[in-house]
Design a protein around this motif. Structure first.
Motif, mmCIF file in Angstrom:
data_model
loop_
_atom_site.group_PDB
_atom_site.id
_atom_site.type_symbol
_atom_site.label_atom_id
_atom_site.label_comp_id
_atom_site.label_asym_id
_atom_site.label_seq_id
_atom_site.Cartn_x
_atom_site.Cartn_y
_atom_site.Cartn_z
ATOM 1 N N LYS A 36 0.825 -1.205 0.000
ATOM 2 C CA LYS A 36 0.000 0.000 0.000
ATOM 3 C C LYS A 36 0.863 1.260 0.000
ATOM 4 O O LYS A 36 0.529 2.253 -0.668
ATOM 5 N N THR A 37 1.979 1.214 0.697
ATOM 6 C CA THR A 37 2.895 2.358 0.682
ATOM 7 C C THR A 37 3.517 2.534 -0.701
ATOM 8 O O THR A 37 3.585 3.653 -1.226
ATOM 9 N N LEU A 38 3.963 1.434 -1.286
ATOM 10 C CA LEU A 38 4.548 1.498 -2.623
ATOM 11 C C LEU A 38 3.544 2.024 -3.641
ATOM 12 O O LEU A 38 3.881 2.837 -4.500
ATOM 13 N N TYR A 39 2.311 1.547 -3.538
ATOM 14 C CA TYR A 39 1.289 1.991 -4.490
ATOM 15 C C TYR A 39 0.936 3.467 -4.267
ATOM 16 O O TYR A 39 0.665 4.203 -5.219
ATOM 17 N N LYS A 40 0.967 3.900 -3.025
ATOM 18 C CA LYS A 40 0.736 5.310 -2.714
ATOM 19 C C LYS A 40 1.797 6.181 -3.396
ATOM 20 O O LYS A 40 1.480 7.216 -3.998
ATOM 21 N N TYR A 41 3.071 5.742 -3.330
ATOM 22 C CA TYR A 41 4.137 6.474 -4.006
ATOM 23 C C TYR A 41 3.913 6.491 -5.515
ATOM 24 O O TYR A 41 4.153 7.509 -6.188
ATOM 25 N N GLY A 58 -2.143 3.635 -16.577
ATOM 26 C CA GLY A 58 -3.383 2.857 -16.552
ATOM 27 C C GLY A 58 -3.846 2.478 -15.154
ATOM 28 O O GLY A 58 -5.023 2.656 -14.811
ATOM 29 N N PRO A 59 -2.951 1.957 -14.289
ATOM 30 C CA PRO A 59 -3.386 1.637 -12.921
ATOM 31 C C PRO A 59 -3.890 2.854 -12.154
ATOM 32 O O PRO A 59 -4.892 2.774 -11.437
ATOM 33 N N ALA A 60 -3.194 3.965 -12.300
ATOM 34 C CA ALA A 60 -3.607 5.192 -11.607
ATOM 35 C C ALA A 60 -4.955 5.672 -12.132
ATOM 36 O O ALA A 60 -5.782 6.191 -11.363
ATOM 37 N N LEU A 81 4.314 -6.273 -12.311
ATOM 38 C CA LEU A 81 4.079 -7.712 -12.193
ATOM 39 C C LEU A 81 4.284 -8.182 -10.753
ATOM 40 O O LEU A 81 3.467 -8.949 -10.222
ATOM 41 N N TRP A 82 5.375 -7.736 -10.120
ATOM 42 C CA TRP A 82 5.631 -8.128 -8.737
ATOM 43 C C TRP A 82 4.555 -7.579 -7.799
ATOM 44 O O TRP A 82 4.109 -8.273 -6.871
ATOM 45 N N MET A 83 4.156 -6.344 -8.022
ATOM 46 C CA MET A 83 3.098 -5.765 -7.195
ATOM 47 C C MET A 83 1.809 -6.576 -7.323
ATOM 48 O O MET A 83 1.134 -6.874 -6.326
ATOM 49 N N TYR A 84 1.470 -6.948 -8.540
ATOM 50 C CA TYR A 84 0.258 -7.732 -8.798
ATOM 51 C C TYR A 84 0.325 -9.071 -8.052
ATOM 52 O O TYR A 84 -0.651 -9.496 -7.424
ATOM 53 N N TYR A 85 1.494 -9.718 -8.115
ATOM 54 C CA TYR A 85 1.670 -11.012 -7.459
ATOM 55 C C TYR A 85 1.577 -10.881 -5.936
ATOM 56 O O TYR A 85 0.867 -11.660 -5.273
ATOM 57 N N TYR A 86 2.258 -9.912 -5.373
ATOM 58 C CA TYR A 86 2.289 -9.811 -3.918
ATOM 59 C C TYR A 86 0.982 -9.264 -3.340
ATOM 60 O O TYR A 86 0.665 -9.530 -2.172
ATOM 61 N N VAL A 87 0.216 -8.521 -4.122
ATOM 62 C CA VAL A 87 -1.136 -8.160 -3.689
ATOM 63 C C VAL A 87 -1.972 -9.427 -3.530
ATOM 64 O O VAL A 87 -2.679 -9.613 -2.535
ATOM 65 N N ALA A 88 -1.868 -10.319 -4.520
ATOM 66 C CA ALA A 88 -2.600 -11.590 -4.443
ATOM 67 C C ALA A 88 -2.120 -12.423 -3.254
ATOM 68 O O ALA A 88 -2.928 -13.014 -2.530
ATOM 69 N N LYS A 89 -0.801 -12.452 -3.055
ATOM 70 C CA LYS A 89 -0.251 -13.240 -1.956
ATOM 71 C C LYS A 89 -0.723 -12.708 -0.609
ATOM 72 O O LYS A 89 -1.041 -13.495 0.307
#
Length: 437
Positions: free
Chosen positions: A103-108, A171-173, A396-404
């Motif tokens: 969540k912090t990374l995505y906020k940045y 696109g994500p934003a 890709l890593w963010m997508y994976y670790y969100v799922a994890k």
């Protein structure tokens, strides 16, 4: 202070790829400098993570094999393999550095998206008033950057080399920004800043951006209830498509050209939009190469070799356009050509397995991030062929670790429910014992 230096460096490596240091023997992007700065520190701090190594080992073995078979060149293979593997490794380190605080990374990321979108709007307004330093970013040394005519005078590309890259990377934003306007309580950023992202995204007038808008509508429909909101979202999708088709000439030409060439197969028609022929030609090359090498393709970096062999431009009367020879114009086509069933299966399985819809989580942050990140993955699969440009492995890593993270939370919920069930059974059993009757 050091933390912000790290954060800024990381996101510059993702968004500042319209500047290159040199073009030969390979294009050296700004991100490579960031990699060199931080890799030694990351190696010492984290070692080598197991997952990327296991994932790339089959690609290394098959790639070297195909080089010896003459289906790829050693220079092209190792250039792509080292670049792709390094990028995957680096952005995994980034997630580790932030202790998997997604969540912090995505906020940045959202803050960076606001800045880049604001630059795009300044670019547009500066063009309207004729202020060249405000819209011509090439004046600041961005040597792969260019002005793209169209839209409202120019098509917004901000710090990216072209509007399509802006549309994919933001696109994500854009999904998150639309979500913030669709619900009572916005997340990550305010509605005001969300509006900045939305306006800049629309102002790209990019085919990739239009696809992105349609994907956002689709995912909101799937998450909030297909039948419940179909009366709103489906007509909205039709309106977006019709407006784009009638008012965005570039989109109309690409759509008509793509439909025509894929339905007729007429590669000799010079009336077909150039990008449509490029996509069809690379589709043809990928399919032909896959037929000959279905399991592992012909190795990372081999599409140019396959292109020279199977391209329609080799035939008499064909449209003489060989753009996107290096990247196949589409990640999916490149995976088909270079990695075969192995790479395509992993990507499809990854996308489906790691998707977190709203119905499978109690954490709105997780499902919004998951669906937002899926936007850039799908846009890249459709129309962007570079494996690691604009920090694609980061998403890709963010997508994976969100799922994890969501899997871990669901395991806790299931454990709590099972504990409650067993306690309830114990109470009932205790009431039914002879001592209590």
């Amino acid at each position: 202070m050091f933390r912000w230096f790290v954060v800024i460096s990381i996101f510059l490596s993702i968004f500042l790829n319209s500047y290159i240091f040199f073009r030969s023997p390979f294009e050296a992007y700004f991100s490579y400098l960031v990699f060199l700065m931080f890799f030694p520190v990351f190696f010492v701090k984290f070692g080598v993570p197991r997952a990327p190594v296991l994932l790339f080992l089959p690609l290394l073995i098959s790639g070297v094999t195909y080089v010896f078979m003459g289906l790829n060149t050693s220079s092209q293979f190792f250039k792509i393999f080292i670049g792709f593997f390094s990028s995957v490794l680096f952005y995994h380190y980034v997630v580790e550095l932030f202790q998997f605080n997604l969540k912090t990374l995505y906020k940045y990321y959202m803050i960076a998206a606001i800045i880049i979108s604001a630059i795009g709007l300044i670019q547009l307004v500066s063009f309207w008033v004729g202020f060249s330093p405000g819209y011509n970013l090439k004046l600041y040394g961005l040597n792969k950057w260019g002005i793209v005519a169209g839209g409202l005078g120019i098509r917004v590309n901000s710090v990216f080399s072209e509007p399509a890259y802006f549309a994919a990377s933001i696109g994500p934003a854009f999904f998150t920004a639309i979500y913030n306007w669709a619900v009572p309580e916005p997340i990550f950023i305010s509605r005001k800043w969300s509006a900045v992202i939305i306006l800049a995204y629309i102002a790209t007038f990019s085919s990739v951006g239009i696809i992105g808008i349609l994907l956002v509508i689709l995912f909101l429909l799937l998450n909030f209830g297909f039948f419940k909101y179909a009366l709103v979202f489906i007509p909205l999708s039709v309106i977006v498509f019709n407006y784009s088709y009638k008012n965005v000439g570039e989109f109309q030409e690409r759509y008509d050209g793509t439909v025509e060439i894929f339905s007729t197969g007429n590669y000799k028609s010079y009336d077909i939009h150039g990008s449509s022929f490029v996509l069809y030609n690379n589709f043809h090359v990928a399919v032909e190469n896959f037929k000959q090498n279905p399991l592992f393709g012909t190795g990372l970096g081999s599409h140019p070799t396959a292109f020279d062999k199977y391209s329609l431009t080799n035939l008499d009367g064909a449209v003489e356009i060989d753009f996107n020879k290096m990247d196949a114009n589409s990640m999916l086509l490149r995976l088909i050509s270079e990695t075969g069933i192995y790479g395509v299966f992993i990507m499809i399985y990854f996308v489906i397995k790691c998707w977190v819809p709203r119905q499978r989580t109690d954490d709105k942050y997780l499902w919004v991030m998951s669906n937002s990140l899926l936007i850039i993955i799908l846009l890249t699969l459709v129309r962007q062929g570079h494996y690691f440009l604009n920090g694609f492995p980061f998403f890709l890593w963010m997508y994976y670790y969100v799922a994890k993270e969501n899997w871990a939370k669901q395991e806790v919920v299931r454990a709590q429910e099972e504990k409650a069930r067993l306690e309830a059974l114990a109470i009932v059993a205790n009431r039914n014992t002879p001592a209590n009757t």
